[in-house]
Design an enzyme around this catalytic site. Structure first.
Site, short mmCIF file in Angstrom:
data_model
loop_
_atom_site.label_atom_id
_atom_site.label_comp_id
_atom_site.label_asym_id
_atom_site.label_seq_id
_atom_site.Cartn_x
_atom_site.Cartn_y
_atom_site.Cartn_z
N ARG B 51 20.27 21.95 23.33
CA ARG B 51 19.07 21.56 22.60
C ARG B 51 17.90 22.34 23.15
O ARG B 51 17.20 21.88 24.05
CB ARG B 51 18.80 20.07 22.79
CG ARG B 51 19.86 19.18 22.19
CD ARG B 51 19.42 17.72 22.38
NE ARG B 51 20.59 16.85 22.51
CZ ARG B 51 20.60 15.73 23.21
NH1 ARG B 51 19.52 15.33 23.85
NH2 ARG B 51 21.70 15.00 23.28
N ASP B 53 14.29 23.72 23.63
CA ASP B 53 12.99 23.09 23.41
C ASP B 53 12.12 23.89 22.46
O ASP B 53 12.42 25.05 22.14
CB ASP B 53 12.25 22.96 24.75
CG ASP B 53 12.81 21.83 25.59
OD1 ASP B 53 12.98 20.72 25.06
OD2 ASP B 53 13.09 22.09 26.78
N ARG B 223 13.38 26.32 33.25
CA ARG B 223 11.94 26.50 33.33
C ARG B 223 11.36 25.94 34.63
O ARG B 223 10.43 26.51 35.21
CB ARG B 223 11.27 25.88 32.11
CG ARG B 223 11.59 26.67 30.82
CD ARG B 223 11.32 25.87 29.57
NE ARG B 223 9.94 25.39 29.53
CZ ARG B 223 9.50 24.43 28.72
NH1 ARG B 223 10.35 23.83 27.88
NH2 ARG B 223 8.25 24.06 28.73
#
Lengths: 281, 281
Positions: B51, B53, B223
């Protein structure tokens, strides 16, 4: 005090009619001249090293201008970047000798042309690659490109619309190589993922990069060369046929002009030093 | 006849709320599901391997779906690409065993994170790099990244908003390298232009690439790792401090979450061929 500044410029050419100011739409030269003129409070004209065509990009276009503004180079660069749209950036700005002229002082240029070989162009690269679904013989393309190296009459690769006296240029280097899939592998310093993931990670396509360096380029020259090299990659002409194109210049005998979006002006070469000579000011 | 299809997807995530269908805006999953449903004449649901972002890109996202359409894979891929916007492409589409599930069958993923180190981001890369003007110690970043390799509790690098039972994952490889200037040199297989032009051609900046491969990634993990590695590159923390973050998971002790636009899901791994060598770890 009048002074000469040198600007290194990077841009995404997609939205522009090209480097050169024209009446038919926004140009990169026009936007930078307008911004510089507002700072100067007077009309400033900008000389570019190369007149990139509509849709052509740059990492290191160089321009020069005569200005009188008292702003130092840091403030000037910041002010210009604040006024310019996000797809045009002043990467560097410095004071240079008054004898410097972005175009006439240039001793050469480096261009890259990117091809995405694969039936689907990854969206992140859609603005910077010519997509070709067929499998290209990259080795043959490289052999053909090497034939271009040296001092030759490149009339076979010149746009019909041109204003140069001679089509003789010296190409220092012309090479073609298949990159590993870009991002997926190409720009990453690491080995490709093993096994099945190699397929997912970019096995469905990869870039082919054409790099040319030389003392000068005719109008549309890199794109005409690329269109011709792709015919070699397709086995529609031999690598050796390039020699004939150099011996008997004829635009009609070479391949078509490749689309602009794959072309990037990587950098402009200058002689040993363009720093302002303290004694001369 | 019901069948299972596997799609390899590439997208520019800039315009989307992310992979997952959400009420607050267009999602990649949503657009592909809608297109597939129109072809199917019935509601189709798409399972994605990861998934991604909002703003995160993909070169090789993988999704699977159960469909009954009689279109062959070539027609199906063509129809989907005709219906989807240009920033989402079906790179490959194939029939797979009904036991295949893009998410549950995945054995790992490869992510790249791109940093542009330089005070001006070249416009051609503005959608795919995190720009950092400071000079980063890339060697220290790489040493820090290597500490992440192996089976660890990555709770220090997990978003507070998550729904996983365990934060233990195995990272097969985590590396950082300074690329030569992208396009300028990085993706081109050739040596940099000599002399002064090396400066013009990209001396004003260069990419730093973080590549991570592993059996799974927590929410925002890459990240958060990148934000932490940049602190190492800035000498605001030591490479060794990473070990402490793994030993005593605490999101508050790690660095900030890097922006999404530098992140690319490079590929998804399936099958045994990509599993790490059990004996060697």
């Amino acid at each position: 005090m009048p002074r000469t500044i040198k600007l290194v410029l990077a841009y995404d050419g997609a939205a522009y009619v090209g480097w050169q100011r024209q009446s038919r739409g926004p140009s990169i030269q026009g936007l930078i001249e307008d911004a510089l003129s507002r700072i100067e409070g007077d009309r400033v004209s900008l000389d570019g090293a190369g007149r990139t065509d509509a849709g052509v990009h740059a990492f290191g276009q160089v321009a020069s201008a005569r200005v009188t503004t008292a702003h130092d180079v840091v403030a000037l660069k910041r002010a210009l970047n604040a006024m310019l749209p996000a797809d045009i950036r002043v990467v560097n700005l410095e004071d240079v000798a008054d004898s410097f002229h972005a175009r006439y002082s240039a001793t050469g240029k480096t261009y890259d042309y990117w091809i995405w070989q694969g039936d689907v162009l990854p969206p992140l690269l859609r603005g910077s690659c010519w997509q070709i679904a067929r499998v290209l013989d990259v080795e043959a393309m490289d052999a053909a490109a090497r034939c271009l190296e040296g001092r030759h009459d490149f009339g076979s690769f010149q746009s019909a619309r041109h204003d140069t006296k001679t089509s003789v240029r010296t190409i220092w280097s012309a090479r073609v190589a298949a990159g590993a899939p870009l991002m997926a592998r190409g720009t990453s310093p690491f080995a490709p993922p093993a096994g099945d993931a190699a397929g997912e990670a970019g096995g469905h396509g990869h870039p082919v990069v054409v790099r040319m360096e030389g003392d000068g380029f005719l109008r549309h020259m890199v794109r005409a060369v690329v269109g011709t090299l792709v015919e070699v990659g397709d086995h529609r002409r031999t690598a050796d046929s390039i020699r004939g194109l150099l011996e008997r210049p004829d635009r009609g005998e070479a391949g078509p002009t490749a689309p602009p979006r794959g072309l990037v002006l990587v950098g402009v070469h200058y002689g040993p030093s363009v720093a302002p000579d303290a004694g001369s000011r």
